[in-house]
Design a protein around this motif. Structure first.
Motif, PDB file in Angstrom:
ATOM      1  N   PHE A 171       0.814  -1.212   0.000  1.00 24.57           N
ATOM      2  CA  PHE A 171       0.000   0.000   0.000  1.00 24.57           C
ATOM      3  C   PHE A 171       0.857   1.277   0.000  1.00 24.57           C
ATOM      4  N   PRO A 172       1.743   1.473   0.997  1.00 22.82           N
ATOM      5  CA  PRO A 172       2.542   2.703   0.925  1.00 22.82           C
ATOM      6  C   PRO A 172       3.450   2.749  -0.295  1.00 22.82           C
ATOM      7  N   VAL A 173       4.037   1.597  -0.633  1.00 29.13           N
ATOM      8  CA  VAL A 173       5.022   1.592  -1.713  1.00 29.13           C
ATOM      9  C   VAL A 173       4.389   1.956  -3.061  1.00 29.13           C
ATOM     10  N   LEU A 215       1.440   5.530  -1.976  1.00 24.53           N
ATOM     11  CA  LEU A 215       1.734   6.742  -1.202  1.00 24.53           C
ATOM     12  C   LEU A 215       3.111   7.338  -1.433  1.00 24.53           C
ATOM     13  N   LEU A 216       4.106   6.497  -1.792  1.00 22.11           N
ATOM     14  CA  LEU A 216       5.472   7.022  -1.786  1.00 22.11           C
ATOM     15  C   LEU A 216       5.985   7.346  -3.187  1.00 22.11           C
TER      16      LEU A 216
END
Lengths: 101, 308
Positions: free
Chosen positions: B302-304, B307-308
């Motif tokens: 999810f973050p990879v 978001l990032l």
């Protein structure tokens, strides 16, 4: 261990699971909020990964019972950690391996 | 012949055998996903400056957040189902695991909507150099109708280039600058008529609303004879989408597989509870370990990816 003791243990564990659940939701909100604040790509990346690792630790430690597992499992996972880190370090090694133009 | 150590721990390991089995399997899974994560790192680090999509430009963050919560909730219902069996409450186990299966299906349905959104999202390069980016409304042998906006590109543009380019008149935001210095003024080629209106919808990072935009998108009817090149946002479109589909596709397969196993143990497989309750409880623990692993992978995906 007696039956009632066992029941008591499980009920205590259930409370832990619910706490972990709350922490995971908070972590999810935090990671989204943190990503919306621009503190430079490197810091955003670091913060995002630190939160993800914390959440991962909670899932593995409590839901997967790794906080109180038998030595055999730890031994298996020691190999996994070693090779996994090795693979990640390869990406760092590759970073300096730039072909001459 | 009876299978040894399905309930009683093996003296040397101190564990029932299937637990060792699932952990060995999960160890190999860590290496599988680890290899793909390191691939992601190499692709991202190696991508030419400004070509890796900025957060929120490719995927819808609120949808990803909801799906993350769905998966976390399913992990909780799995562990509560197991605890219910430990407490001898079979009915509660059934209830919690039914919740798990529903959450797993919810995750897959949301994911398929996200995929569909990518497969209907097109980029068209016209022969005059105009680049139109938007969702397919309709197409026939003569025309393609897209609902979207004109991208302010300069010079040679190939499909998949400059994913961070914002549609014209995107109001300034610090995220939008890189590679976008050529914003205003480049739209001349896009024609006057579209100029003013394409502004607000922006595949912008601030709203996190990457797709299915907010009503201000304009419709473009493009004659096929004017099109130089067009393609949708499938895994072939650019490097980011290639690794996005690989990682999330493999993960979705895991969700599906886990749901099948949990579904079996919820339905016909649950008969074992009445004959060998301890062995059944262990089966639930094992399927749960797999499920938590799938959740764990998503916690990093999810973050990879979003978001990032």
């Amino acid at each position: 261990m007696s039956e009632s003791n066992d029941t008591h243990e499980i009920q205590k564990e259930i409370r832990t699971y619910l706490l972990v659940f709350g922490a995971l939701l908070v972590g999810t909100v935090l990671t989204v909020m943190a990503s919306l604040i621009d503190v430079g790509a490197a810091w955003n990346m670091t913060i995002g990964l630190v939160i993800a690792c914390t959440k991962g630790f909670l899932v593995a430690g409590y839901f997967m019972h790794l906080m109180s597992e038998k030595t055999t499992i730890y031994a298996i996972l020691a190999f996994t950690v070693f090779f996994f880190l090795g693979m990640m370090l390869l990406t760092v090694a590759a970073d300096s391996d730039v072909p001459a133009v | 012949m009876e299978i040894p150590h399905t309930v009683k721990p093996r003296p040397d390991t101190g564990l029932y055998n299937s637990k060792i089995g699932i952990w060995l399997f999960l160890a190999s899974e860590v290496m599988l996903f680890g290899a793909l994560f390191s691939t992601y790192i190499l692709l991202r680090v190696g991508a030419p400056e400004g070509t890796w999509p900025k957060p929120g430009t490719m995927l819808n963050i609120p949808i990803g957040t909801i799906n993350t919560c769905v998966l976390i909730m399913s992990s909780v219902t799995v562990v509560l189902a197991w605890a219910s069996l430990k407490l001898n409450q079979f009915k509660r186990f059934k209830l919690f695991q039914a919740g798990t299966i529903l959450l797993a299906l919810t995750f897959l349905v949301i994911k398929s909507f996200e995929y569909n959104d990518k497969f209907t999202h097109y980029e068209v390069i016209k022969k005059d150099g105009t680049v139109i980016n938007g969702h397919l409304v309709s197409q026939d042998s003569k025309h393609v109708v897209l609902e979207g906006a004109i991208l302010p590109v300069k010079g040679e543009h190939k499909l998949g280039d400059h994913p961070n380019q914002q549609p014209a008149h995107q109001h300034d935001h610090e995220h939008d600058h890189e590679g976008g210095g050529d914003k205003a003024g480049q739209n001349a080629q896009g024609g006057e008529s579209t100029h003013g209106e394409t502004g607000q919808q922006a595949h912008g990072s601030e709203s996190g609303h990457a797709e299915s935009g907010g009503g201000h998108h304009q419709e473009f009817e493009i004659a096929r004879s004017e099109i130089k090149d067009m393609d949708n946002y499938g895994p072939w479109f650019n490097t980011y989408l290639a690794i996005y589909f690989t990682l999330t596709g493999l993960h979705a397969l895991h969700v599906f597989g886990g749901a099948v196993v949990i579904g079996y143990l919820w339905g016909p497989g649950s008969k074992m509870w009445h004959t060998e309750p301890e062995r059944f409880t262990n089966r639930i623990e094992i399927s749960g370990l797999f499920w938590h692993f799938v959740d764990l992978v998503w916690i990093f995906l999810f973050p990879v990816l979003y978001l990032l």
